[in-house]
Design a protein around this motif. Structure first.
Motif, short mmCIF file in Angstrom:
data_model
loop_
_atom_site.label_atom_id
_atom_site.label_comp_id
_atom_site.label_asym_id
_atom_site.label_seq_id
_atom_site.Cartn_x
_atom_site.Cartn_y
_atom_site.Cartn_z
N GLY A 68 0.74 -1.37 -0.01
CA GLY A 68 -0.11 0.07 -0.07
C GLY A 68 0.84 1.40 -0.01
O GLY A 68 0.64 2.40 -0.87
N VAL A 69 1.73 1.33 0.91
CA VAL A 69 2.69 2.37 0.85
C VAL A 69 3.36 2.69 -0.28
O VAL A 69 3.64 3.87 -0.85
N VAL A 70 4.03 1.59 -1.25
CA VAL A 70 4.87 1.37 -2.28
C VAL A 70 3.81 2.01 -3.50
O VAL A 70 4.29 3.13 -4.20
N LEU A 71 2.57 1.75 -3.56
CA LEU A 71 1.68 2.36 -4.43
C LEU A 71 1.22 3.54 -4.41
O LEU A 71 1.13 4.58 -5.25
N VAL A 72 1.01 3.87 -2.87
CA VAL A 72 0.51 5.35 -2.69
C VAL A 72 1.80 6.37 -3.05
O VAL A 72 1.44 7.43 -3.56
N THR A 73 3.08 5.77 -2.64
CA THR A 73 4.26 6.77 -3.19
C THR A 73 4.45 6.75 -4.61
O THR A 73 4.58 8.08 -5.00
N PHE A 74 4.09 5.80 -5.36
CA PHE A 74 4.36 5.68 -6.76
C PHE A 74 3.51 6.77 -7.38
O PHE A 74 3.83 7.62 -8.30
#
Length: 241
Positions: free
Chosen positions: A65-71
């Protein structure tokens, strides 16, 4: 575009064949493996334990979730910053292509030049003006003198041209011995063809007319020409006599 050469095309075919064979082999082995053991429906299989849900799996999902939000936080602003430049490049490319079509359109139609309209037949081989046979208001034979199109953006050389809109209007509706060319006025050209011709004429004329006098691309020059004509009490509509 990958298959522009024989070698690239052959490589593409071989790679495709290998992928197809690989998919068939994987499907066959999986089907055979399924037949050796009892299959438990997915809905009846035991779910993850509480410990897995609360630690490993939960952390994994949160991490993704953090990776996708950061992306997306980085991707959206980046696209927003790049989009104006990309749009400008596309617009310039479309304009360049349109001018190239317009350059072909001014010449007569031939087997090699199927975009030809034939402006040179009346305006001269170099579009610097010509002489044609026509009829006067009483139907008597006379001559007309199509103007020099290489300076079409100069109000001094063309007193009835005050902006690029006037060029569109003359091309579309005609004037004097010149017939209408737009399909909107029983002519032969669609809007794209008219636009191609105008862009080419403006581009060509801008090479011969100084920017200070260019009513097509310089609004100040256009406004000054209109005001001077109004002060002189002359009509500013190119369709007027």
């Amino acid at each position: 575009m990958i298959a522009d050469t024989n070698v690239a095309g052959l490589s593409l075919i071989v790679a495709g064949a290998v992928l197809v064979i690989g998919f068939i082999a994987v499907f066959s082995l999986r089907h055979r493996a399924k037949g050796t053991r009892a299959e438990i429906p997915v809905t009846m299989r035991p779910g993850p334990s509480d410990q897995a849900l609360e630690t490993t799996q939960l952390l994994r999902l949160q991490g993704w979730g953090v990776v996708l939000v950061t992306f997306f936080v980085l991707w959206f602003p980046l696209q927003w910053l790049l989009e104006p430049g990309q749009n400008l490049k596309q617009e310039e490319a479309l304009k360049t292509e349109s001018i190239a079509r317009g350059e072909k359109a001014v010449h007569p139609f031939t087997e090699e030049n199927q975009l030809g309209v034939g402006c040179t037949r009346c305006h001269g081989n170099e579009l610097k003006g010509g002489v044609i046979n026509t009829l006067d208001e009483n139907g008597n034979p006379t001559y007309a003198y199509p103007p020099d199109l290489t300076t079409i953006c100069s109000n001094t050389a063309h007193p009835k041209i005050f902006s690029v809109d006037d060029i569109y209007q003359v091309l579309q509706e005609g004037r004097g011995a010149m017939p209408s060319w737009s399909i909107r006025y029983a002519g032969a050209l669609d809007d794209q063809q008219i636009n191609d011709l105008v862009l080419y004429l403006v581009e060509m004329s801008s090479q011969n007319v100084p920017f200070e006098e260019n009513v097509c691309i310089n609004k100040e020059a256009s406004d000054a020409a209109i005001q001077a004509n109004i002060d002189a009490g002359s009509p500013i509509n190119p369709r007027d006599p």
